[in-house]
Design an enzyme around this catalytic site. Sequence first.
Site, PDB file in Angstrom:
ATOM      1  N   GLY A 102       0.781  -1.247   0.000  1.00 40.90           N
ATOM      2  CA  GLY A 102       0.000   0.000   0.000  1.00 40.90           C
ATOM      3  C   GLY A 102       0.806   1.285   0.000  1.00 40.90           C
ATOM      4  O   GLY A 102       0.323   2.317   0.484  1.00 40.90           O
ATOM      5  N   ASN A 123       1.528   3.044  -2.631  1.00 37.15           N
ATOM      6  CA  ASN A 123       0.817   3.976  -3.523  1.00 37.15           C
ATOM      7  C   ASN A 123      -0.438   4.522  -2.842  1.00 37.15           C
ATOM      8  O   ASN A 123      -0.760   5.701  -2.992  1.00 37.15           O
ATOM      9  CB  ASN A 123       0.473   3.296  -4.853  1.00 37.15           C
ATOM     10  CG  ASN A 123       1.662   3.295  -5.790  1.00 37.15           C
ATOM     11  OD1 ASN A 123       1.988   4.312  -6.382  1.00 37.15           O
ATOM     12  ND2 ASN A 123       2.341   2.162  -5.889  1.00 37.15           N
ATOM     13  N   ARG A 130     -16.075 -15.194  -9.728  1.00 34.60           N
ATOM     14  CA  ARG A 130     -15.633 -13.813  -9.950  1.00 34.60           C
ATOM     15  C   ARG A 130     -16.795 -12.834 -10.028  1.00 34.60           C
ATOM     16  O   ARG A 130     -16.726 -11.713  -9.529  1.00 34.60           O
ATOM     17  CB  ARG A 130     -14.880 -13.714 -11.280  1.00 34.60           C
ATOM     18  CG  ARG A 130     -13.473 -14.137 -11.178  1.00 34.60           C
ATOM     19  CD  ARG A 130     -12.788 -14.067 -12.523  1.00 34.60           C
ATOM     20  NE  ARG A 130     -11.437 -14.519 -12.344  1.00 34.60           N
ATOM     21  CZ  ARG A 130     -10.443 -13.741 -11.908  1.00 34.60           C
ATOM     22  NH1 ARG A 130     -10.651 -12.474 -11.688  1.00 34.60           N
ATOM     23  NH2 ARG A 130      -9.252 -14.229 -11.722  1.00 34.60           N
ATOM     24  N   LEU A 175     -10.294  -7.611 -13.147  1.00 42.49           N
ATOM     25  CA  LEU A 175     -11.698  -7.262 -12.916  1.00 42.49           C
ATOM     26  C   LEU A 175     -12.576  -7.795 -14.050  1.00 42.49           C
ATOM     27  O   LEU A 175     -12.146  -7.865 -15.207  1.00 42.49           O
ATOM     28  CB  LEU A 175     -11.826  -5.741 -12.823  1.00 42.49           C
ATOM     29  CG  LEU A 175     -11.109  -5.141 -11.609  1.00 42.49           C
ATOM     30  CD1 LEU A 175     -10.881  -3.650 -11.801  1.00 42.49           C
ATOM     31  CD2 LEU A 175     -11.892  -5.422 -10.329  1.00 42.49           C
ATOM     32  N   ASN A 226      -5.160   2.566 -13.037  1.00 42.98           N
ATOM     33  CA  ASN A 226      -4.189   1.618 -12.489  1.00 42.98           C
ATOM     34  C   ASN A 226      -2.801   2.216 -12.651  1.00 42.98           C
ATOM     35  O   ASN A 226      -2.573   3.041 -13.539  1.00 42.98           O
ATOM     36  CB  ASN A 226      -4.266   0.293 -13.251  1.00 42.98           C
ATOM     37  CG  ASN A 226      -3.301  -0.743 -12.703  1.00 42.98           C
ATOM     38  OD1 ASN A 226      -3.139  -0.883 -11.484  1.00 42.98           O
ATOM     39  ND2 ASN A 226      -2.632  -1.465 -13.586  1.00 42.98           N
ATOM     40  N   HIS A 249       1.172   0.924 -13.255  1.00 38.03           N
ATOM     41  CA  HIS A 249       1.960  -0.243 -13.635  1.00 38.03           C
ATOM     42  C   HIS A 249       3.442   0.135 -13.576  1.00 38.03           C
ATOM     43  O   HIS A 249       3.822   1.209 -14.066  1.00 38.03           O
ATOM     44  CB  HIS A 249       1.579  -0.680 -15.058  1.00 38.03           C
ATOM     45  CG  HIS A 249       2.289  -1.920 -15.498  1.00 38.03           C
ATOM     46  ND1 HIS A 249       1.902  -3.179 -15.086  1.00 38.03           N
ATOM     47  CD2 HIS A 249       3.376  -2.089 -16.283  1.00 38.03           C
ATOM     48  CE1 HIS A 249       2.725  -4.075 -15.623  1.00 38.03           C
ATOM     49  NE2 HIS A 249       3.628  -3.450 -16.349  1.00 38.03           N
ATOM     50  N   ASP A 296      -3.708  -4.232 -18.734  1.00 38.98           N
ATOM     51  CA  ASP A 296      -2.657  -3.216 -18.915  1.00 38.98           C
ATOM     52  C   ASP A 296      -2.735  -2.518 -20.272  1.00 38.98           C
ATOM     53  O   ASP A 296      -1.753  -1.916 -20.723  1.00 38.98           O
ATOM     54  CB  ASP A 296      -1.251  -3.838 -18.746  1.00 38.98           C
ATOM     55  CG  ASP A 296      -0.996  -4.303 -17.319  1.00 38.98           C
ATOM     56  OD1 ASP A 296      -1.556  -3.699 -16.390  1.00 38.98           O
ATOM     57  OD2 ASP A 296      -0.240  -5.267 -17.141  1.00 38.98           O
ATOM     58  N   GLU A 322       6.539   6.463  -8.883  1.00 31.92           N
ATOM     59  CA  GLU A 322       5.113   6.114  -8.849  1.00 31.92           C
ATOM     60  C   GLU A 322       4.363   6.982  -7.841  1.00 31.92           C
ATOM     61  O   GLU A 322       3.241   7.412  -8.091  1.00 31.92           O
ATOM     62  CB  GLU A 322       4.926   4.651  -8.424  1.00 31.92           C
ATOM     63  CG  GLU A 322       5.305   3.636  -9.467  1.00 31.92           C
ATOM     64  CD  GLU A 322       4.977   2.208  -9.024  1.00 31.92           C
ATOM     65  OE1 GLU A 322       4.027   1.994  -8.254  1.00 31.92           O
ATOM     66  OE2 GLU A 322       5.693   1.302  -9.457  1.00 31.92           O
TER      67      GLU A 322
HETATM   68  C1  GRF Z   1       3.393  -1.021  -7.557  1.00 31.39           C
HETATM   69  O1  GRF Z   1       4.655  -1.311  -8.056  1.00 31.39           O
HETATM   70  C2  GRF Z   1       2.446  -0.763  -8.679  1.00 31.39           C
HETATM   71  O2  GRF Z   1       3.057  -0.255  -9.812  1.00 31.39           O
HETATM   72  C3  GRF Z   1       1.890  -2.128  -8.980  1.00 31.39           C
HETATM   73  O3  GRF Z   1       1.830  -2.785  -7.747  1.00 31.39           O
HETATM   74  C4  GRF Z   1       2.769  -2.203  -6.844  1.00 31.39           C
HETATM   75  C5  GRF Z   1       2.007  -1.825  -5.620  1.00 31.39           C
HETATM   76  O4  GRF Z   1       2.847  -1.447  -4.581  1.00 31.39           O
HETATM   77  N1  GRF Z   1       0.625  -2.059  -9.655  1.00 31.39           N
HETATM   78  P1  GRF Z   1       2.221  -0.833  -3.240  1.00 31.39           P
HETATM   79  O5  GRF Z   1       1.288  -1.879  -2.657  1.00 31.39           O
HETATM   80  O6  GRF Z   1       1.492   0.408  -3.621  1.00 31.39           O
HETATM   81  O7  GRF Z   1       3.383  -0.561  -2.342  1.00 31.39           O
END
Ligand code: GRF
Length: 248
Positions: free
Chosen positions: A46, A48, A99, A127, A141, A143, A184, A213
């Site tokens: 978490g 991000n 799902r 999803l 999202n 990536h 993606d 990020e």
């Molecule tokens: C990140 O590297 C993001 O790009 C990918 O999953 C990872 C999540 O990391 N989709 P965090 O849980 O936010 O630390």
Amino acid sequence: MTNGNAETRKRGNATQHGTDHPGFRDSAIPRLRDAVRIGVLVSGHGTNLQAILDACARGEILGRVAVVVSSNPKAYALERARRAGIPAVALTPRSFPDRATHDARLIEVLQAHDVSLVCLAGFLRILTPAFIEQFRGRIMNIHPALLPAFGGVGMYGAHVHEAVLARGVKVSGCTVHFVDENPDGGPIILQAVVHVRDDDSVESLAARIAEVEHRLYPLAIRLFAEGRLHTRGKHVQIARDAYELVRS
Ligand code: GRF
């Protein structure tokens, strides 16, 4: 543009990001009642999510995280949400028969919190089309590579950086994109480049990309919240008055 009534608020900024609406706001300062309610979907650490929470707390995003949902009840991301006083929900996939049922429940949870933007932040699940349809144009999202390279099914976490290092590319980075039915493959919102070093390991590269990020994702959400993104097919146009933000 008014977002005054409840129904419009529920749909959030959908029309601003659709293909049928020129949708750029003129005003640099949208009204407070337009604040976007964000649902963040997580499975892991978490970081991000934390970056998004911090950006909201600093007032950089015209919105707030309304709920955090994790596919993993032990994810540290849930703890981050609780610490920030945000409702934290665990929906374990194996406690649902399929799902479709899982995603139907996910939709219910997000709607119960009046979510208008769904942000996937390390959410390790594909999803269903029904979910994507429900929030079309309002799912983002991040990536950890420069899409369309090093993306698609099986490309997540360390696998991405391993593939980048194995291929010997000189740059990697991260991509924020809208989510559609192609894994993606949705319209790209923002990208940032990180140079690959000769002595990089998966960990060192991942760490430098993570740092980027944490700036890029909140910025993409900010642009969305301010009505500065306009999607036309695969292209996401960014309002001219936001160029400075994007290039800095
Ligand atoms: C990140 O590297 C993001 O790009 C990918 O999953 C990872 C999540 O990391 N989709 P965090 O849980 O936010 O630390």
